[in-house]
Design a protein around this motif. Structure first.
Motif, PDB file in Angstrom:
ATOM      1  N   VAL A 247       0.947  -1.194   0.230  1.00 49.26           N
ATOM      2  CA  VAL A 247      -0.170  -0.010  -0.094  1.00 49.26           C
ATOM      3  C   VAL A 247       0.833   1.286  -0.087  1.00 49.26           C
ATOM      4  CG1 VAL A 247      -2.005   1.150   1.366  1.00 49.26           C
ATOM      5  CG2 VAL A 247      -1.828  -1.331   1.203  1.00 49.26           C
ATOM      6  N   ARG A 248       1.972   1.217   0.596  1.00 51.15           N
ATOM      7  CA  ARG A 248       2.920   2.228   0.869  1.00 51.15           C
ATOM      8  C   ARG A 248       3.363   2.685  -0.658  1.00 51.15           C
ATOM      9  NH1 ARG A 248       7.344   1.024   4.884  1.00 51.15           N
ATOM     10  NH2 ARG A 248       8.116   3.186   4.546  1.00 51.15           N
TER      11      ARG A 248
ATOM     12  N   LEU B  79       0.874   4.196  -2.842  1.00 48.24           N
ATOM     13  CA  LEU B  79       0.779   5.726  -2.418  1.00 48.24           C
ATOM     14  C   LEU B  79       1.811   6.262  -3.179  1.00 48.24           C
ATOM     15  CD1 LEU B  79      -0.545   5.538   1.073  1.00 48.24           C
ATOM     16  CD2 LEU B  79      -1.738   6.398  -0.526  1.00 48.24           C
TER      17      LEU B  79
ATOM     18  N   SER C 281       1.401   7.320  -6.699  1.00 49.48           N
ATOM     19  CA  SER C 281      -0.030   8.127  -6.956  1.00 49.48           C
ATOM     20  C   SER C 281       0.687   9.472  -7.135  1.00 49.48           C
ATOM     21  CB  SER C 281      -1.169   7.934  -5.839  1.00 49.48           C
ATOM     22  OG  SER C 281      -0.656   8.406  -4.687  1.00 49.48           O
TER      23      SER C 281
ATOM     24  N   LYS D  17       0.403  11.613  -3.819  1.00 47.08           N
ATOM     25  CA  LYS D  17       0.544  10.368  -2.669  1.00 47.08           C
ATOM     26  C   LYS D  17      -0.527  10.326  -1.706  1.00 47.08           C
ATOM     27  CE  LYS D  17       4.622  10.982  -4.320  1.00 47.08           C
ATOM     28  NZ  LYS D  17       4.263  11.349  -5.854  1.00 47.08           N
ATOM     29  N   ARG D  18      -1.785  10.260  -2.455  1.00 49.45           N
ATOM     30  CA  ARG D  18      -2.949   9.963  -1.594  1.00 49.45           C
ATOM     31  C   ARG D  18      -3.966   9.287  -2.622  1.00 49.45           C
ATOM     32  NH1 ARG D  18      -6.940  14.335  -1.601  1.00 49.45           N
ATOM     33  NH2 ARG D  18      -6.927  14.277   0.491  1.00 49.45           N
ATOM     34  N   ILE D  19      -4.781   8.390  -2.031  1.00 50.79           N
ATOM     35  CA  ILE D  19      -5.717   7.317  -2.544  1.00 50.79           C
ATOM     36  C   ILE D  19      -6.920   7.328  -1.670  1.00 50.79           C
ATOM     37  CG2 ILE D  19      -6.225   5.159  -3.683  1.00 50.79           C
ATOM     38  CD1 ILE D  19      -3.071   4.799  -3.942  1.00 50.79           C
TER      39      ILE D  19
ATOM     40  N   PHE E 195       0.997   6.218   7.396  1.00 47.60           N
ATOM     41  CA  PHE E 195      -0.349   6.547   6.934  1.00 47.60           C
ATOM     42  C   PHE E 195      -1.041   7.610   7.654  1.00 47.60           C
ATOM     43  CE2 PHE E 195      -0.331   1.573   6.045  1.00 47.60           C
ATOM     44  CZ  PHE E 195       0.446   1.961   4.738  1.00 47.60           C
TER      45      PHE E 195
ATOM     46  N   LEU F  76      -6.481   8.043   2.086  1.00 55.43           N
ATOM     47  CA  LEU F  76      -5.548   7.402   2.819  1.00 55.43           C
ATOM     48  C   LEU F  76      -4.190   8.288   2.200  1.00 55.43           C
ATOM     49  CD1 LEU F  76      -4.402   5.486   4.649  1.00 55.43           C
ATOM     50  CD2 LEU F  76      -3.686   3.776   3.010  1.00 55.43           C
ATOM     51  N   GLU F  77      -3.286   8.925   3.048  1.00 49.27           N
ATOM     52  CA  GLU F  77      -2.269   9.853   2.529  1.00 49.27           C
ATOM     53  C   GLU F  77      -0.913   9.196   3.081  1.00 49.27           C
ATOM     54  OE1 GLU F  77      -2.759  13.806   4.042  1.00 49.27           O
ATOM     55  OE2 GLU F  77      -4.309  14.094   2.295  1.00 49.27           O
ATOM     56  N   LEU F  78       0.273   9.495   2.245  1.00 50.12           N
ATOM     57  CA  LEU F  78       1.529   8.913   2.498  1.00 50.12           C
ATOM     58  C   LEU F  78       2.037   9.833   3.686  1.00 50.12           C
ATOM     59  CD1 LEU F  78       3.779   6.709   1.895  1.00 50.12           C
ATOM     60  CD2 LEU F  78       4.474   8.529   0.433  1.00 50.12           C
TER      61      LEU F  78
ATOM     62  N   GLU G 242      -5.271   8.756 -10.268  1.00 52.48           N
ATOM     63  CA  GLU G 242      -3.962   8.648  -9.293  1.00 52.48           C
ATOM     64  C   GLU G 242      -2.549   8.261  -9.899  1.00 52.48           C
ATOM     65  OE1 GLU G 242      -7.404   8.327  -6.860  1.00 52.48           O
ATOM     66  OE2 GLU G 242      -6.944   7.104  -8.783  1.00 52.48           O
TER      67      GLU G 242
END
Length: 391
Positions: A167-168, A171, A174, A177-179, A208, A220-222, A325
């Motif tokens: 998942v990281r 992100l 993307s 850096k958010r999905i 996250f 969800l943001e990095l 993204e």
């Protein structure tokens, strides 16, 4: 009589414009030419109906690769099993009334108009029906399936950190850096992400951050960029086999015939246009969409996306969901179709699946099998059994 003959002969020999117009109108109104010129329907040549993208296959002979096509056949065969497993797992006590199940052809994955009971009876080791105290018939998992689900839960717990890194990386690829969490959830099976991942992310505040927007959407943001993760599978392979990676994608140079290059010189010139690789972890949103560099970036993104999946493949709906993204275009299908060395597209033009060829051996087996894939294959075996085989 003589007068009548005189008038008739005069009319025929010297017709006026008015006579000609009347004759034309009269002949058109009572024309019998259709008896000769019209072809009866049964003799008409039928026009070949253009095949719909819904049914038109991506690949035809001799380009078919049977082991990839057989995987799609397996998907169709077990669609009811996989969708029903997911749906039932989320129900209270993991049970469902048979009457209600019969109305859920799409969530449960059985054909519209068919009896759901027929699909349930195909998998006696996995699903069972029983009469509840309310005298209604209910559907639920068998005791054997309950044990399998516990095993699957153990796999999810054991591989949690590995899924977190996946998942990281998503992100990091993307644009901002958010999905949306919903997109990751919809595609969780693709990456082996557990059902309750949305609750698990709070355990990793260093990685996250969950932001709730005005419309209630959870994003969800990095939190932290990790350079060690920002290395694609292609870049790692490049260090091991540079020539192989150079051949992964083909970008022929458009040059005139006046150059009169031989095969080897043309190959070298084309090679110059293939490199350098554009990292999928760079910001593709800043590239001019229709440049060669942008296309290299998009190919790199899809390649890395597939490398992160359990089975090194994804359907069109999986890829399209991340279109914004990953700065992809509506021409992704045509783009991938041109890169037959690296990707194989199967299915129909409207519902295609793309495979990462390097993820599979010559026998069609995955080179590296994730524990979740091994579990799924065992589940499929049990699903086709009528009873447990004695060991």
């Amino acid at each position: 009589m003589g007068l009548l003959h005189h008038l008739l002969s005069r009319t025929v020999s010297t017709p006026s414009k008015s006579h000609h117009l009347l004759f034309t109108q009269f002949s058109h109104q009572f024309s019998t030419s259709f008896l000769i010129t019209k072809t009866p329907k049964k003799f008409k040549k039928k026009r070949k109906k253009k095949e719909s993208p819904r049914t038109k296959l991506v690949q035809t002979e001799p380009n078919l690769i049977s082991h990839f096509e057989s995987i799609l056949t397996r998907d169709a065969h077990f669609r009811f099993l996989t969708k029903t497993k997911e749906y039932l797992s989320k129900q209270p006590q993991q049970i469902l009334r048979l009457d209600d199940a019969g109305k859920l052809h799409q969530p449960l994955g059985f054909p519209r108009g068919r009896k759901v009971l027929k699909s349930i009876l195909r998998h006696p080791l996995i699903l069972q029906t029983y009469r509840h105290s309310d005298n209604k018939i209910w559907v639920g998992f068998t005791d054997f399936m309950d044990q399998l689900l516990l095993t699957e839960s153990e796999i999810a717990n054991r591989l949690e950190r590995q899924r977190v890194d996946v998942v990281r990386k998503l992100l990091m690829m993307s644009a901002n850096k958010r999905i949306p969490l919903s997109k990751i959830y919809h595609n969780r099976l693709l990456f082996g992400i557990p059902e309750d991942f949305r609750d698990r992310v709070v355990k990793y505040p260093d990685y996250f951050r969950v932001v709730v927007e005005e419309d209630g959407k959870r994003i969800l943001e990095l939190v932290d960029w990790d350079s060690s993760l920002a290395v694609s599978a292609l870049e790692r392979e490049f260090l091991v086999d540079e020539d192989k990676v150079k051949r992964a994608f083909k970008f022929p140079v458009k040059h005139g015939k006046l150059l009169e290059l031989d095969f080897e010189d043309e190959r070298k010139l084309n090679l110059l246009n293939t490199l350098p690789l554009v990292s999928p972890y760079s910001d593709g949103s800043k590239l001019d969409m229709w440049t060669l560099e942008a296309e290299k970036y998009r190919l790199g993104v899809v390649h890395e996306f597939l490398s992160l999946t359990l089975e090194k493949r994804a359907y069109i709906h999986n890829i399209v969901e991340f279109k914004e993204e990953f700065s992809l275009t509506k021409h992704t299908y045509q783009m991938l179709l041109k890169q037959a060395r690296t990707f194989y597209l199967a299915g129909t033009e409207m519902n295609w699946c793309v495979f990462l060829k390097d993820g599979y051996g010559g026998d069609g087996e995955l080179v590296d099998k994730d524990p979740q894939v091994v579990f799924n294959e065992r589940l499929y075996e049990y699903a086709d059994m009528q009873e447990l085989e004695s060991r």
